[in-house]
Design a protein around this motif. Sequence first.
Motif, PDB file in Angstrom:
ATOM      1  N   ARG A 199      26.409  23.701   5.661  1.00  0.00           N
ATOM      2  CA  ARG A 199      26.020  24.853   6.492  1.00  0.00           C
ATOM      3  C   ARG A 199      24.719  25.474   5.999  1.00  0.00           C
ATOM      4  NH1 ARG A 199      31.619  25.498   5.986  1.00  0.00           N
ATOM      5  NH2 ARG A 199      31.389  26.994   4.294  1.00  0.00           N
ATOM      6  N   LEU A 200      24.577  25.610   4.684  1.00  0.00           N
ATOM      7  CA  LEU A 200      23.368  26.225   4.132  1.00  0.00           C
ATOM      8  C   LEU A 200      22.135  25.366   4.394  1.00  0.00           C
ATOM      9  CD1 LEU A 200      24.754  27.529   0.712  1.00  0.00           C
ATOM     10  CD2 LEU A 200      24.099  28.913   2.681  1.00  0.00           C
ATOM     11  N   LEU A 201      22.291  24.060   4.341  1.00  0.00           N
ATOM     12  CA  LEU A 201      21.152  23.159   4.537  1.00  0.00           C
ATOM     13  C   LEU A 201      20.565  23.272   5.943  1.00  0.00           C
ATOM     14  CD1 LEU A 201      22.557  20.050   2.651  1.00  0.00           C
ATOM     15  CD2 LEU A 201      20.389  21.191   2.115  1.00  0.00           C
ATOM     16  N   ARG A 202      21.393  23.643   6.915  1.00  0.00           N
ATOM     17  CA  ARG A 202      20.901  23.784   8.288  1.00  0.00           C
ATOM     18  C   ARG A 202      19.901  24.933   8.401  1.00  0.00           C
ATOM     19  NH1 ARG A 202      26.755  23.613   9.718  1.00  0.00           N
ATOM     20  NH2 ARG A 202      27.309  21.445  10.080  1.00  0.00           N
ATOM     21  N   GLU A 218      20.765  14.334   1.715  1.00  0.00           N
ATOM     22  CA  GLU A 218      20.383  12.992   2.160  1.00  0.00           C
ATOM     23  C   GLU A 218      21.312  12.513   3.274  1.00  0.00           C
ATOM     24  OE1 GLU A 218      19.598   8.516   0.323  1.00  0.00           O
ATOM     25  OE2 GLU A 218      20.291  10.145  -0.975  1.00  0.00           O
ATOM     26  N   ARG A 219      22.629  12.748   3.107  1.00  0.00           N
ATOM     27  CA  ARG A 219      23.585  12.340   4.141  1.00  0.00           C
ATOM     28  C   ARG A 219      23.381  13.147   5.423  1.00  0.00           C
ATOM     29  NH1 ARG A 219      25.410   7.878   4.807  1.00  0.00           N
ATOM     30  NH2 ARG A 219      26.949   8.800   6.212  1.00  0.00           N
ATOM     31  N   CYS A 220      22.947  14.390   5.277  1.00  0.00           N
ATOM     32  CA  CYS A 220      22.736  15.262   6.431  1.00  0.00           C
ATOM     33  C   CYS A 220      21.369  15.066   7.073  1.00  0.00           C
ATOM     34  CB  CYS A 220      22.880  16.723   6.013  1.00  0.00           C
ATOM     35  SG  CYS A 220      24.556  17.264   5.716  1.00  0.00           S
ATOM     36  N   LYS A 273      29.991   9.399   2.470  1.00  0.00           N
ATOM     37  CA  LYS A 273      29.801   8.595   3.667  1.00  0.00           C
ATOM     38  C   LYS A 273      30.937   8.816   4.673  1.00  0.00           C
ATOM     39  CE  LYS A 273      27.243   5.002   1.204  1.00  0.00           C
ATOM     40  NZ  LYS A 273      27.212   3.581   0.772  1.00  0.00           N
ATOM     41  N   ASP A 274      32.130   9.099   4.163  1.00  0.00           N
ATOM     42  CA  ASP A 274      33.266   9.396   5.038  1.00  0.00           C
ATOM     43  C   ASP A 274      33.279  10.861   5.454  1.00  0.00           C
ATOM     44  OD1 ASP A 274      34.275   6.772   4.927  1.00  0.00           O
ATOM     45  OD2 ASP A 274      35.273   7.197   3.023  1.00  0.00           O
ATOM     46  N   LEU A 275      32.879  11.742   4.527  1.00  0.00           N
ATOM     47  CA  LEU A 275      32.897  13.174   4.825  1.00  0.00           C
ATOM     48  C   LEU A 275      31.785  13.565   5.794  1.00  0.00           C
ATOM     49  CD1 LEU A 275      33.588  14.741   1.301  1.00  0.00           C
ATOM     50  CD2 LEU A 275      35.169  14.568   3.229  1.00  0.00           C
ATOM     51  N   ILE A 276      30.642  12.885   5.669  1.00  0.00           N
ATOM     52  CA  ILE A 276      29.473  13.192   6.522  1.00  0.00           C
ATOM     53  C   ILE A 276      29.025  11.890   7.189  1.00  0.00           C
ATOM     54  CG2 ILE A 276      27.197  14.274   6.596  1.00  0.00           C
ATOM     55  CD1 ILE A 276      27.786  15.513   3.861  1.00  0.00           C
ATOM     56  N   PRO A 277      29.633  11.524   8.301  1.00  0.00           N
ATOM     57  CA  PRO A 277      29.315  10.227   8.930  1.00  0.00           C
ATOM     58  C   PRO A 277      27.936  10.179   9.593  1.00  0.00           C
ATOM     59  CG  PRO A 277      30.869  11.474  10.265  1.00  0.00           C
ATOM     60  CD  PRO A 277      30.722  12.233   8.985  1.00  0.00           C
ATOM     61  N   GLY A 278      27.328  11.345   9.850  1.00  0.00           N
ATOM     62  CA  GLY A 278      26.023  11.371  10.510  1.00  0.00           C
ATOM     63  C   GLY A 278      25.251  12.618  10.174  1.00  0.00           C
ATOM     64  N   PRO A 279      24.069  12.806  10.766  1.00  0.00           N
ATOM     65  CA  PRO A 279      23.254  14.000  10.483  1.00  0.00           C
ATOM     66  C   PRO A 279      24.029  15.299  10.749  1.00  0.00           C
ATOM     67  CG  PRO A 279      22.009  12.382  11.721  1.00  0.00           C
ATOM     68  CD  PRO A 279      23.421  11.891  11.717  1.00  0.00           C
ATOM     69  N   CYS A 280      23.770  16.295   9.933  1.00  0.00           N
ATOM     70  CA  CYS A 280      24.466  17.570  10.070  1.00  0.00           C
ATOM     71  C   CYS A 280      23.835  18.413  11.185  1.00  0.00           C
ATOM     72  CB  CYS A 280      24.398  18.361   8.774  1.00  0.00           C
ATOM     73  SG  CYS A 280      25.155  17.477   7.380  1.00  0.00           S
TER      74      CYS A 280
END
Length: 301
Positions: free
Chosen positions: A165-168, A228-230, A294-301
């Motif tokens: 949430r903060l990264l957004r 990176e995942r986001c 990779k499972d928790l964040i499957p794509g861009p946030c």
Amino acid sequence: MGVRPDALVAILGGCGFVGRALVRDLHHRGYRLRLVTRRPDRHRDLAVLPRLELWEGDVHDERLLRQVVAGAAALVNLVGILDERSPGDFVRVHEELPARVARAGCGLRLVQVSAAGADVASDSRYLRSKARGEQRLRALAPAAIVVRPSVIYGAGDHFVGRFQRLLRWAPLGLPVPLADSPMAPVHVDDVASGIAAALARTAAAGRDYGFCGPEAMTLLEAVAAIAERCDRARPRGLSAGTSLLLARVLGHWPGAPFSVDQWRTLRAGSVCRAEAPGLPDLGVTPRPFRAALKDLIPGPC
């Protein structure tokens, strides 16, 4: 003796983040469960489990605790807070409750979930109260099992989810306080499996376990992996002095999103002691943080 899978296990804090993972794990193994909560109406999804009892009450009520453990083989205390809303909350929750647990659960297999970094000499009130709670528990129940996890993450957590949430809101890179704070993040399901294994293992009585993931990293490295995942800008670290100034400001905001005591806790780090047995000693192979993302964040946030 270890606790058999058909036994009754009482859980304090079983409706929280770690508690729900533990409930899922123990229920799957065949245990009967008894949980206590002030608001059972908020946890009706748990009440439908066929071998689970959901009791209404205050875990700090020693008379209720004696009723809760009646017929149980084990008692697990997961109750904890990260910051105080009122003076004395740490003492009440982290020190006095473990003593009540020990008195009410005399003769049962007891598991107390503490924190990596717990130390009676710490300048963090959080870590100091956790360590004192361990001492009070052990003085009354020497055979109790103490679990000290590092930062716990998983679906619906307050670590990965919070930084997502903060990264957004930080297109130029999220500033991370005390970026060099060491940790070894551990998945909530691995923590649950470790507690279940400790309940079942006779030799676990009286031992302290450090529950850490296999990847040692700094807070900045952990947030960078989330970024990176986001697909977000790489975060940047703040110095200890700037972080302390930030804590002094935010500690007075509604909800105190970052307090001075949290700054002290971060500075102490969240790593397991090298000499302490851990998850592998209980037959649990902890999953790596970066792979789990990779499972928790499957794509861009």
